[in-house]
Design a protein around this motif. Sequence first.
Motif, PDB file in Angstrom:
ATOM      1  N   UNK A 108     -21.138 -14.921   0.818  1.00  0.00           N
ATOM      2  CA  UNK A 108     -19.918 -14.207   1.177  1.00  0.00           C
ATOM      3  C   UNK A 108     -19.244 -13.579  -0.035  1.00  0.00           C
ATOM      4  N   UNK A 109     -19.274 -14.303  -1.156  1.00  0.00           N
ATOM      5  CA  UNK A 109     -18.660 -13.790  -2.376  1.00  0.00           C
ATOM      6  C   UNK A 109     -19.411 -12.551  -2.870  1.00  0.00           C
ATOM      7  N   UNK A 110     -20.726 -12.607  -2.831  1.00  0.00           N
ATOM      8  CA  UNK A 110     -21.531 -11.462  -3.245  1.00  0.00           C
ATOM      9  C   UNK A 110     -21.312 -10.282  -2.301  1.00  0.00           C
ATOM     10  N   UNK A 111     -21.167 -10.555  -1.013  1.00  0.00           N
ATOM     11  CA  UNK A 111     -20.910  -9.501  -0.041  1.00  0.00           C
ATOM     12  C   UNK A 111     -19.568  -8.831  -0.315  1.00  0.00           C
ATOM     13  N   UNK A 112     -18.563  -9.611  -0.664  1.00  0.00           N
ATOM     14  CA  UNK A 112     -17.245  -9.053  -0.967  1.00  0.00           C
ATOM     15  C   UNK A 112     -17.313  -8.170  -2.211  1.00  0.00           C
ATOM     16  N   UNK A 113     -18.042  -8.624  -3.229  1.00  0.00           N
ATOM     17  CA  UNK A 113     -18.195  -7.823  -4.447  1.00  0.00           C
ATOM     18  C   UNK A 113     -18.947  -6.526  -4.157  1.00  0.00           C
ATOM     19  N   UNK A 114     -19.990  -6.615  -3.352  1.00  0.00           N
ATOM     20  CA  UNK A 114     -20.769  -5.438  -2.995  1.00  0.00           C
ATOM     21  C   UNK A 114     -19.911  -4.441  -2.227  1.00  0.00           C
TER      22      UNK A 114
END
Length: 53
Positions: A23-29
Amino acid sequence: MALHEQAEIRGEQLRIAMAAPTGKAAARLEHAVRDNRVRSATPTGRGWRGSAR
């Protein structure tokens, strides 16, 4: 870039699917994509072609 130009010529909108492992990587992306869209829409022309990222 070529796909974007081809879609634009045909009057279509280019759609790209992306995935991230967390989820954190998705938010950054998502943030990175939105930031780039804003820069690509600026009058300076920086963005997809002129981006430093």
